[in-house]
Design a protein around this motif. Structure first.
Motif, mmCIF file in Angstrom:
data_model
loop_
_atom_site.group_PDB
_atom_site.id
_atom_site.type_symbol
_atom_site.label_atom_id
_atom_site.label_comp_id
_atom_site.label_asym_id
_atom_site.label_seq_id
_atom_site.Cartn_x
_atom_site.Cartn_y
_atom_site.Cartn_z
ATOM 1 N N ARG A 85 2.636 18.543 17.163
ATOM 2 C CA ARG A 85 3.327 19.337 16.157
ATOM 3 C C ARG A 85 2.403 20.451 15.700
ATOM 4 O O ARG A 85 1.239 20.206 15.381
ATOM 5 N N ASP B 6 6.288 24.022 12.193
ATOM 6 C CA ASP B 6 7.637 23.452 12.291
ATOM 7 C C ASP B 6 8.083 23.279 13.743
ATOM 8 O O ASP B 6 9.258 23.103 14.018
ATOM 9 N N ARG B 7 7.126 23.282 14.692
ATOM 10 C CA ARG B 7 7.462 23.168 16.116
ATOM 11 C C ARG B 7 6.905 21.877 16.702
ATOM 12 O O ARG B 7 5.713 21.589 16.578
ATOM 13 N N ASP C 133 6.519 19.715 20.346
ATOM 14 C CA ASP C 133 6.519 19.883 21.799
ATOM 15 C C ASP C 133 6.165 18.521 22.380
ATOM 16 O O ASP C 133 5.055 18.024 22.151
ATOM 17 N N VAL D 197 11.372 20.779 23.184
ATOM 18 C CA VAL D 197 10.763 21.555 22.108
ATOM 19 C C VAL D 197 11.756 21.525 20.955
ATOM 20 O O VAL D 197 12.944 21.798 21.145
ATOM 21 N N SER D 198 11.269 21.168 19.765
ATOM 22 C CA SER D 198 12.141 21.038 18.606
ATOM 23 C C SER D 198 11.628 21.878 17.444
ATOM 24 O O SER D 198 10.418 22.051 17.279
ATOM 25 N N ARG D 199 12.563 22.335 16.649
ATOM 26 C CA ARG D 199 12.240 23.030 15.406
ATOM 27 C C ARG D 199 12.559 22.087 14.265
ATOM 28 O O ARG D 199 13.668 21.536 14.193
ATOM 29 N N GLU E 209 16.810 20.770 18.783
ATOM 30 C CA GLU E 209 16.082 20.495 20.019
ATOM 31 C C GLU E 209 16.619 21.289 21.214
ATOM 32 O O GLU E 209 17.827 21.471 21.350
ATOM 33 N N THR F 297 20.849 21.357 24.477
ATOM 34 C CA THR F 297 20.373 21.383 23.095
ATOM 35 C C THR F 297 21.001 20.209 22.362
ATOM 36 O O THR F 297 22.041 19.689 22.762
#
Length: 113
Positions: free
Chosen positions: A54, A57-58, A60, A78-80, A93, A105
């Motif tokens: 992390r 706010d990302r 991976d 990859v997620s926000r 995601e 997504t």
């Protein structure tokens, strides 16, 4: 910055295709010093694990799972990380299978309570 994911339980807000995570899948997240990992199960997934990093706010991470039909799959996501108005965490995601064809997504949100 959004809060730590450590100890949070999350679930998808919608079903994906058969053999993938869905609304009956539950994720148990952990976070420490920029590392994230989770265990997940439910629906078509017997057991799954994810591990990654992390930065702000990302997220991976890579994931691997065993499905109810006995097959395994793995991929990259990859997620926000977002904070909802009610204080819960939401992950938006973008993922891609690495062991087979497919990408997409999804949205995962912290369970109430």
């Amino acid at each position: 910055m959004t809060p730590s994911l450590d100890g949070l339980a999350l679930a998808p807000v919608a079903d994906q295709a058969p053999g993938q995570v869905g609304t009956r899948t539950r994720f148990s997240y952990h976070e420490k010093d920029g590392e994230i990992w989770a265990e997940y199960a439910g629906g078509d997934v017997v057991r799954g694990h994810l591990v990654g990093t992390r930065a702000g706010d990302r997220l991976d991470f890579r994931y691997v799972q065993l499905r109810t039909d006995g097959t395994t799959s793995s991929g990259h996501c990859v997620s926000r990380v977002l904070l909802l108005p009610d204080g819960r965490v939401r992950l938006e995601e973008t993922w891609r299978w690495e062991s087979r064809e497919g990408s997409g997504t999804s949205v995962v949100e912290q369970l109430p309570g």
